[in-house]
Design a protein around this motif. Structure first.
Motif, PDB file in Angstrom:
ATOM      1  N   LEU A  18      20.363  16.679   5.362  1.00  0.00           N
ATOM      2  CA  LEU A  18      20.246  16.158   6.723  1.00  0.00           C
ATOM      3  C   LEU A  18      19.001  15.275   6.846  1.00  0.00           C
ATOM      4  N   PRO A  19      19.085  14.197   7.596  1.00  0.00           N
ATOM      5  CA  PRO A  19      17.914  13.327   7.766  1.00  0.00           C
ATOM      6  C   PRO A  19      16.881  13.946   8.708  1.00  0.00           C
ATOM      7  N   ILE A  20      15.614  13.540   8.549  1.00  0.00           N
ATOM      8  CA  ILE A  20      14.569  13.936   9.475  1.00  0.00           C
ATOM      9  C   ILE A  20      14.678  13.068  10.725  1.00  0.00           C
ATOM     10  N   LEU A  21      14.722  13.707  11.876  1.00  0.00           N
ATOM     11  CA  LEU A  21      14.812  12.980  13.146  1.00  0.00           C
ATOM     12  C   LEU A  21      13.482  13.035  13.881  1.00  0.00           C
ATOM     13  N   SER A  22      13.163  11.972  14.593  1.00  0.00           N
ATOM     14  CA  SER A  22      12.017  12.007  15.498  1.00  0.00           C
ATOM     15  C   SER A  22      12.353  12.868  16.708  1.00  0.00           C
ATOM     16  N   LYS A  23      11.339  13.453  17.303  1.00  0.00           N
ATOM     17  CA  LYS A  23      11.575  14.263  18.498  1.00  0.00           C
ATOM     18  C   LYS A  23      12.186  13.384  19.598  1.00  0.00           C
ATOM     19  N   PRO A  24      13.340  13.761  20.109  1.00  0.00           N
ATOM     20  CA  PRO A  24      13.961  12.962  21.171  1.00  0.00           C
ATOM     21  C   PRO A  24      13.322  13.254  22.529  1.00  0.00           C
ATOM     22  N   ASP A  25      13.305  12.252  23.383  1.00  0.00           N
ATOM     23  CA  ASP A  25      12.927  12.446  24.778  1.00  0.00           C
ATOM     24  C   ASP A  25      14.200  12.806  25.539  1.00  0.00           C
ATOM     25  N   LEU A  26      14.303  14.054  25.901  1.00  0.00           N
ATOM     26  CA  LEU A  26      15.562  14.552  26.440  1.00  0.00           C
ATOM     27  C   LEU A  26      15.819  14.088  27.863  1.00  0.00           C
ATOM     28  N   MET A  34      23.096  16.125  13.925  1.00  0.00           N
ATOM     29  CA  MET A  34      22.957  15.745  12.523  1.00  0.00           C
ATOM     30  C   MET A  34      21.523  15.387  12.130  1.00  0.00           C
ATOM     31  N   GLY A  35      20.662  16.406  12.005  1.00  0.00           N
ATOM     32  CA  GLY A  35      19.329  16.108  11.521  1.00  0.00           C
ATOM     33  C   GLY A  35      18.412  17.310  11.542  1.00  0.00           C
ATOM     34  N   LYS A  54      24.691  20.652  14.719  1.00  0.00           N
ATOM     35  CA  LYS A  54      24.285  20.451  13.326  1.00  0.00           C
ATOM     36  C   LYS A  54      22.824  19.984  13.233  1.00  0.00           C
ATOM     37  N   ILE A  55      21.950  20.807  13.800  1.00  0.00           N
ATOM     38  CA  ILE A  55      20.516  20.526  13.833  1.00  0.00           C
ATOM     39  C   ILE A  55      19.754  21.704  13.236  1.00  0.00           C
ATOM     40  N   ILE A  56      18.713  21.403  12.459  1.00  0.00           N
ATOM     41  CA  ILE A  56      17.754  22.419  12.016  1.00  0.00           C
ATOM     42  C   ILE A  56      16.421  22.119  12.688  1.00  0.00           C
ATOM     43  N   PHE A  57      15.894  23.121  13.394  1.00  0.00           N
ATOM     44  CA  PHE A  57      14.569  23.016  14.001  1.00  0.00           C
ATOM     45  C   PHE A  57      13.587  23.840  13.165  1.00  0.00           C
ATOM     46  N   LYS A  58      12.471  23.222  12.758  1.00  0.00           N
ATOM     47  CA  LYS A  58      11.457  23.930  11.979  1.00  0.00           C
ATOM     48  C   LYS A  58      10.096  23.789  12.659  1.00  0.00           C
ATOM     49  N   ASN A  59       9.453  24.940  12.926  1.00  0.00           N
ATOM     50  CA  ASN A  59       8.116  24.935  13.525  1.00  0.00           C
ATOM     51  C   ASN A  59       8.069  24.107  14.805  1.00  0.00           C
ATOM     52  N   VAL A  75      23.477  25.417  14.523  1.00  0.00           N
ATOM     53  CA  VAL A  75      22.040  25.151  14.668  1.00  0.00           C
ATOM     54  C   VAL A  75      21.251  26.272  13.991  1.00  0.00           C
ATOM     55  N   ILE A  76      20.134  25.908  13.359  1.00  0.00           N
ATOM     56  CA  ILE A  76      19.203  26.880  12.792  1.00  0.00           C
ATOM     57  C   ILE A  76      17.811  26.618  13.365  1.00  0.00           C
ATOM     58  N   PHE A  77      17.166  27.687  13.839  1.00  0.00           N
ATOM     59  CA  PHE A  77      15.774  27.628  14.279  1.00  0.00           C
ATOM     60  C   PHE A  77      14.936  28.426  13.283  1.00  0.00           C
ATOM     61  N   GLU A  78      13.931  27.812  12.691  1.00  0.00           N
ATOM     62  CA  GLU A  78      13.041  28.484  11.754  1.00  0.00           C
ATOM     63  C   GLU A  78      11.607  28.422  12.265  1.00  0.00           C
ATOM     64  N   LYS A  79      11.011  29.599  12.459  1.00  0.00           N
ATOM     65  CA  LYS A  79       9.618  29.695  12.882  1.00  0.00           C
ATOM     66  C   LYS A  79       9.350  28.868  14.145  1.00  0.00           C
ATOM     67  N   CYS A  80      10.221  29.003  15.118  1.00  0.00           N
ATOM     68  CA  CYS A  80      10.066  28.296  16.389  1.00  0.00           C
ATOM     69  C   CYS A  80       9.518  29.240  17.462  1.00  0.00           C
TER      70      CYS A  80
END
Length: 215
Positions: A18-26, A34-35, A54-59, A75-80
């Motif tokens: 998955l590509p690294i995405l910049s933080k979106p302004d929601l 996808m990222g 299809k998003i992975i959130f890390k820290n 979706v996966i959240f790791e150390k959030c």
């Protein structure tokens, strides 16, 4: 004590690389997919109907966010960190929370399907009026959590601290608490029918309802 059989749930379906995405302004009704989103802070409030797929959130820090009717799938959240976030009426499917801080997280009215919470600090969290199915909470602390008036279907709590958690109005038939830790719970006696507990925990419930055990 008989060892619990671990329930099978569907894991998040995520593509490799998955590509690294910049933080979106929601904004309201945003769709993010996808990222990998990592090492950032969401401080958006009053956001409605955001969708993550299809998003992975890390820290990532979500503390004090206030989002309604959010939807997430795969979706996966790791150390959030979700401390004191309010995610009312969320729909959560094929999602994992790993090593997360969830103190005071409000998931009131959530619909939860095929979700794993593993090694979370979730004291004072709320699953009030939630509807769960294929839901596993393991190796986590849910002390003083609010799980009142919830519908727990095929829900598993394993090796959790649920001391002083509130289950009033939540039927616990088929729920196995035998390897969880607690000195007391807030629960209606009629909701305990069919709940699975250990011999040692039976003494806790006896004291809770004013019974005297004559050995």
């Amino acid at each position: 004590m008989t060892k619990k059989k671990t329930m099978k749930i569907e894991s998040p379906i995520l593509p490799a690389n998955l590509p690294i995405l910049s933080k979106p302004d929601l904004a309201v009704q945003d769709f993010i997919e996808m990222g990998i989103i990592q090492d950032c802070v969401f401080d958006d409030r009053d956001i409605d109907r955001v969708t993550f797929e299809k998003i992975i959130f890390k820290n990532v820090i979500f503390a004090d966010t206030s989002w309604t009717r959010m939807e997430m799938t795969d979706v996966i959240f790791e150390k959030c960190d979700f401390s004191n976030a309010e995610w009312t009426d969320a729909v959560i499917h094929r999602t994992e929370f790993r090593d997360c801080k969830m103190i005071g997280l409000q998931l009131t009215g959530a619909t939860i399907r095929n979700v794993l919470i593993d090694n979370a600090l979730a004291d004072y969290a709320s699953l009030r009026v939630s509807n769960t199915k294929q839901f596993i909470i393991q190796d986590s602390s849910f002390s003083r959590a609010d799980i009142c008036f919830a519908k727990l279907q095929k829900t598993e709590l394993s090796r959790c601290n649920i001391d002083r958690a509130q289950f009033s109005g939540t039927p616990l038939s088929g729920i196995d608490l035998s390897d969880c830790e607690f000195n007391g719970l807030s629960v209606n006696i009629e909701d305990l029918k069919g709940c699975i507990i250990s011999r040692e925990q039976a003494y806790v419930f006896a004291a809770l309802f004013g019974l005297v055990v004559n050995e």
